[in-house]
Write a protein that holds these residues in place. Structure first.
Motif, PDB file in Angstrom:
ATOM      1  N   PHE A 105     -24.443  -1.042   9.972  1.00  0.00           N
ATOM      2  CA  PHE A 105     -23.902  -2.384   9.710  1.00  0.00           C
ATOM      3  C   PHE A 105     -23.673  -3.139  11.024  1.00  0.00           C
ATOM      4  N   PRO A 106     -24.712  -3.844  11.497  1.00  0.00           N
ATOM      5  CA  PRO A 106     -24.591  -4.594  12.765  1.00  0.00           C
ATOM      6  C   PRO A 106     -23.522  -5.683  12.724  1.00  0.00           C
ATOM      7  N   GLU A 107     -23.063  -6.054  11.515  1.00  0.00           N
ATOM      8  CA  GLU A 107     -22.043  -7.094  11.424  1.00  0.00           C
ATOM      9  C   GLU A 107     -20.650  -6.596  11.799  1.00  0.00           C
ATOM     10  N   ILE A 108     -20.502  -5.275  11.967  1.00  0.00           N
ATOM     11  CA  ILE A 108     -19.196  -4.760  12.386  1.00  0.00           C
ATOM     12  C   ILE A 108     -19.012  -5.018  13.880  1.00  0.00           C
ATOM     13  N   SER A 109     -17.946  -5.716  14.223  1.00  0.00           N
ATOM     14  CA  SER A 109     -17.655  -6.011  15.638  1.00  0.00           C
ATOM     15  C   SER A 109     -16.835  -4.899  16.277  1.00  0.00           C
ATOM     16  N   GLU A 110     -15.845  -4.389  15.532  1.00  0.00           N
ATOM     17  CA  GLU A 110     -14.950  -3.361  16.083  1.00  0.00           C
ATOM     18  C   GLU A 110     -14.508  -2.384  15.007  1.00  0.00           C
ATOM     19  N   ILE A 111     -14.367  -1.153  15.412  1.00  0.00           N
ATOM     20  CA  ILE A 111     -13.752  -0.118  14.577  1.00  0.00           C
ATOM     21  C   ILE A 111     -12.722   0.594  15.445  1.00  0.00           C
ATOM     22  N   ASP A 112     -11.536   0.793  14.888  1.00  0.00           N
ATOM     23  CA  ASP A 112     -10.479   1.476  15.642  1.00  0.00           C
ATOM     24  C   ASP A 112      -9.799   2.475  14.716  1.00  0.00           C
ATOM     25  N   VAL A 113     -10.157   3.749  14.864  1.00  0.00           N
ATOM     26  CA  VAL A 113      -9.496   4.820  14.120  1.00  0.00           C
ATOM     27  C   VAL A 113      -8.450   5.413  15.054  1.00  0.00           C
ATOM     28  N   ASN A 114      -7.192   4.984  14.878  1.00  0.00           N
ATOM     29  CA  ASN A 114      -6.130   5.418  15.792  1.00  0.00           C
ATOM     30  C   ASN A 114      -4.773   5.334  15.095  1.00  0.00           C
ATOM     31  N   PRO A 115      -4.130   6.487  14.862  1.00  0.00           N
ATOM     32  CA  PRO A 115      -4.588   7.801  15.322  1.00  0.00           C
ATOM     33  C   PRO A 115      -5.476   8.510  14.295  1.00  0.00           C
ATOM     34  N   LEU A 116      -6.327   9.355  14.812  1.00  0.00           N
ATOM     35  CA  LEU A 116      -7.013  10.360  14.004  1.00  0.00           C
ATOM     36  C   LEU A 116      -6.205  11.639  14.168  1.00  0.00           C
ATOM     37  N   PHE A 117      -5.540  12.059  13.108  1.00  0.00           N
ATOM     38  CA  PHE A 117      -4.764  13.307  13.159  1.00  0.00           C
ATOM     39  C   PHE A 117      -5.718  14.491  13.009  1.00  0.00           C
ATOM     40  N   ALA A 118      -5.644  15.434  13.941  1.00  0.00           N
ATOM     41  CA  ALA A 118      -6.496  16.626  13.881  1.00  0.00           C
ATOM     42  C   ALA A 118      -5.622  17.862  13.750  1.00  0.00           C
ATOM     43  N   TYR A 119      -6.139  18.838  13.001  1.00  0.00           N
ATOM     44  CA  TYR A 119      -5.419  20.081  12.712  1.00  0.00           C
ATOM     45  C   TYR A 119      -6.335  21.272  12.980  1.00  0.00           C
ATOM     46  N   TYR A 163       0.848  -1.191   0.000  1.00  0.00           N
ATOM     47  CA  TYR A 163       0.000   0.000   0.000  1.00  0.00           C
ATOM     48  C   TYR A 163       0.881   1.236   0.000  1.00  0.00           C
ATOM     49  N   VAL A 164       0.610   2.117  -0.958  1.00  0.00           N
ATOM     50  CA  VAL A 164       1.362   3.361  -1.091  1.00  0.00           C
ATOM     51  C   VAL A 164       0.419   4.521  -0.775  1.00  0.00           C
ATOM     52  N   GLN A 165       0.812   5.347   0.176  1.00  0.00           N
ATOM     53  CA  GLN A 165      -0.072   6.459   0.553  1.00  0.00           C
ATOM     54  C   GLN A 165       0.729   7.730   0.777  1.00  0.00           C
ATOM     55  N   LYS A 166       0.023   8.832   0.623  1.00  0.00           N
ATOM     56  CA  LYS A 166       0.615  10.144   0.881  1.00  0.00           C
ATOM     57  C   LYS A 166       1.057  10.225   2.335  1.00  0.00           C
ATOM     58  N   MET A 167       2.278  10.725   2.562  1.00  0.00           N
ATOM     59  CA  MET A 167       2.744  10.905   3.938  1.00  0.00           C
ATOM     60  C   MET A 167       2.086  12.154   4.512  1.00  0.00           C
ATOM     61  N   ILE A 168       1.489  11.980   5.661  1.00  0.00           N
ATOM     62  CA  ILE A 168       0.662  13.029   6.254  1.00  0.00           C
ATOM     63  C   ILE A 168       1.437  13.809   7.312  1.00  0.00           C
ATOM     64  N   GLU A 169       1.222  15.115   7.300  1.00  0.00           N
ATOM     65  CA  GLU A 169       1.832  15.979   8.311  1.00  0.00           C
ATOM     66  C   GLU A 169       1.356  15.578   9.704  1.00  0.00           C
ATOM     67  N   GLN A 170       2.265  15.587  10.662  1.00  0.00           N
ATOM     68  CA  GLN A 170       1.924  15.226  12.041  1.00  0.00           C
ATOM     69  C   GLN A 170       0.834  16.141  12.594  1.00  0.00           C
ATOM     70  N   GLY A 171      -0.181  15.544  13.180  1.00  0.00           N
ATOM     71  CA  GLY A 171      -1.239  16.309  13.840  1.00  0.00           C
ATOM     72  C   GLY A 171      -1.391  15.846  15.275  1.00  0.00           C
ATOM     73  N   LYS A 172      -2.327  16.422  16.001  1.00  0.00           N
ATOM     74  CA  LYS A 172      -2.634  15.935  17.347  1.00  0.00           C
ATOM     75  C   LYS A 172      -3.367  14.602  17.219  1.00  0.00           C
ATOM     76  N   GLU A 173      -2.988  13.639  18.060  1.00  0.00           N
ATOM     77  CA  GLU A 173      -3.488  12.279  17.892  1.00  0.00           C
ATOM     78  C   GLU A 173      -4.663  11.979  18.822  1.00  0.00           C
ATOM     79  N   PHE A 174      -5.752  11.490  18.207  1.00  0.00           N
ATOM     80  CA  PHE A 174      -6.934  11.090  18.951  1.00  0.00           C
ATOM     81  C   PHE A 174      -7.359   9.694  18.506  1.00  0.00           C
ATOM     82  N   ILE A 175      -8.262   9.098  19.274  1.00  0.00           N
ATOM     83  CA  ILE A 175      -8.826   7.807  18.898  1.00  0.00           C
ATOM     84  C   ILE A 175     -10.347   7.926  18.833  1.00  0.00           C
ATOM     85  N   VAL A 176     -10.929   7.357  17.792  1.00  0.00           N
ATOM     86  CA  VAL A 176     -12.376   7.184  17.689  1.00  0.00           C
ATOM     87  C   VAL A 176     -12.605   5.708  17.428  1.00  0.00           C
TER      88      VAL A 176
END
Length: 520
Positions: free
Chosen positions: A489-503, A396-409
């Protein structure tokens, strides 16, 4: 009173009984002892209706690991996590207690006294020590002591001996008689800043408990504010305690129990003022795209989504993710890098490799096509060396993202209550810091904001130590979209967005993990 024992709930369960008692005109307070809840979603909805009509107070056992095992042994029930129960009860507006005496202390207060018309309370006592104990109990339970108006202070100064304390707690001194108690209590109750009052009596040579009890009962009938009494002294005050109870004034033996009851009344008064008319926010999303991704994952015999699949789900719900794509050759890798722009990040895509950095499966800060070509083969070589049996789906090739404040959703689906959302400080130290708050999905915008406000992370968002504030609305949208995704979607057991970079403007879900059930 009505008492219902449910046994093993072969037919009726707690949701049925709650609905009946909520509609019963002869029931003013509902008390429940629960070991589990069978129909979490329906109980949640019915209880929300019930608390708008009358207080619902619940003692839920099984808070500890040993207690949970005992519940499972007793009822055969697989109870959801205690954190989920606490979260659900808070959202519903249920008052949760931890001891049987609390259950009945609150029931007596609610059934005999009006709700507070404010959140600040006054304490009137004839013993300084007892007043301090009550004040400490108020602080522990986040009950505010009223700051009296100047007029109130002036009237107390004129009415009480010079040695008396005219501030809150009001100490009428050990030689106080019925008249002094009556005057002090009357003055305090007339202060608009006072939402309720706690009256404490300890046996003193000059104090007649029955006379003071009579004064309290009379004032209680004249004022629309709750008055709770604490008469300490065992047998010497039993008669006055009974008199107060018969005349509609709850009387407790110790200050802590009275403060706890008053705290519950203030909390319920706050719950009654909630805006129940607010609508849920629904976003325009691409459910078909998500469904197609899940079907592809299952057809491959997997339940955990790979990076590109998780990003596709986020994009379907318009949650920002880094630009990128999966490459199956060095030429594809270069094409994607040229398209998204340098610098880029490259990482292996394999269902067998959870921790990519451990096998040399991640490369950062690649600035040109030569770096990408070398990086492509470097990752393949590393993975073949350290994880030779892993199936490699691509790089997987992705754009490198500028460091932001890290949160979890995040979201974890609870056995009883369904999708439980989480928000807090993110990054690698999320489990160490444990700055996370929870809600049961779906949630409204105001609930998402409260979820954020309960965390230390919120201080970062508002701007900490001169730093610029972050994009609150963008983060709110991510929380609400994860909430909608979880319920769609009740079939989703878990979602982990970590880190969420905020600016200061916008946010990006840098890493996303999604787990689904084997069958939808």
């Amino acid at each position: 009173s009505k008492i219902v024992s449910l046994g093993n709930k072969a037919d009726l369960d707690e949701t049925d009984i709650l609905e009946f008692l909520a509609e019963d005109e002869n029931t003013s307070v509902i008390l429940m002892y629960l070991e589990d809840v069978k129909r979490g979603g329906e109980f949640f909805r019915k209880a929300k209706v019930a608390v708008r009509r009358k207080p619902v107070i619940i003692l839920k056992s099984g808070r500890s690991e040993a207690g949970s095992r005992a519940v499972a042994s007793h009822t055969g029930a697989l109870a959801g996590s205690d954190k989920a129960y606490t979260t659900a009860f808070e959202q519903i507006g249920v008052i949760r207690v931890n001891r049987v005496e609390e259950l009945f202390d609150l029931a007596v207060a609610f059934s005999k006294q009006p709700l507070p018309n404010g959140e600040e309370v006054a304490i009137v006592t004839n013993a300084g020590g007892a007043g301090i104990v009550a004040a400490d109990a108020c602080d522990e339970r986040k009950v505010k002591l009223a700051s009296f108006k100047e007029e109130t202070v002036s009237r107390l100064r004129s009415s009480l001996p010079q040695a008396a304390s005219i501030y809150n707690p009001v100490d009428v001194l050990g030689d106080a008689d019925e008249k002094r108690y009556r005057n002090a209590l009357e003055i305090v109750l007339e202060d608009q800043r006072v939402g309720g009052c706690l009256v404490i009596l300890t046996p003193q040579a000059m104090t007649n408990p029955m006379e003071v009890a009579t004064a309290i009962a009379q004032l209680g009938k004249r004022h629309s504010k709750p008055i709770l009494a604490v008469f300490m002294g065992g047998e010497s005050v039993l008669e006055s305690n009974r008199f107060l109870s018969l005349n509609g004034v709850p009387c407790y033996f110790f200050p802590e129990r009275a403060v706890n009851a008053l705290s519950g009344m203030i909390k319920y008064s706050r719950i009654r003022k909630r805006d129940n008319e607010e609508e849920y926010v629904l976003f325009d999303v691409d459910r078909k795209k998500v469904k197609d991704v899940f079907e592809a994952v299952r057809s491959d015999g997997r339940t955990v989504l790979l990076t590109h699949e998780a990003f596709a789900v986020m994009s379907a719900y318009d949650i920002p993710v880094p630009q990128g794509g999966i490459a199956r050759s060095e030429e594809e890798a270069v094409d994607i890098a040229e398209k998204v722009g340098y610098p880029v990040v490259m990482k292996v895509v394999s269902p067998q490799i959870l921790h990519k950095t451990d096998v040399g499966g991640v490369l950062l800060n690649l600035h040109n096509s030569n770096d990408v070509r070398k990086g492509y083969y470097s990752i393949l070589s590393n993975v073949h060396r350290y994880a030779p049996r892993a199936s490699i789906y691509g790089i997987y090739v992705q754009k490198m993202i500028e460091q932001g404040k890290e949160f979890i959703v995040g979201m974890s689906r609870d056995l009883t209550w369904g999708p439980m959302l989480a928000f807090g400080l993110g990054g690698v130290y999320v489990n160490l810091v444990e700055d996370v708050s929870f809600r049961i999905a779906p949630i409204k915008r105001s609930e998402a904001l409260q979820l954020m406000e309960e965390t230390k992370a919120y201080r970062l968002i508002r701007g900490f130590r001169g730093e610029p504030s972050l994009d609150l609305e963008a983060i709110l949208d991510v929380i609400l979209k994860v909430s909608q995704l979880s319920t769609d979607f009740p079939e989703i057991s878990e979602i982990d967005v970590n880190p969420l970079f905020a600016y200061p403007k916008g946010c990006v879900a840098l890493d996303v993990k999604i787990t689904i059930k084997k069958e939808g």
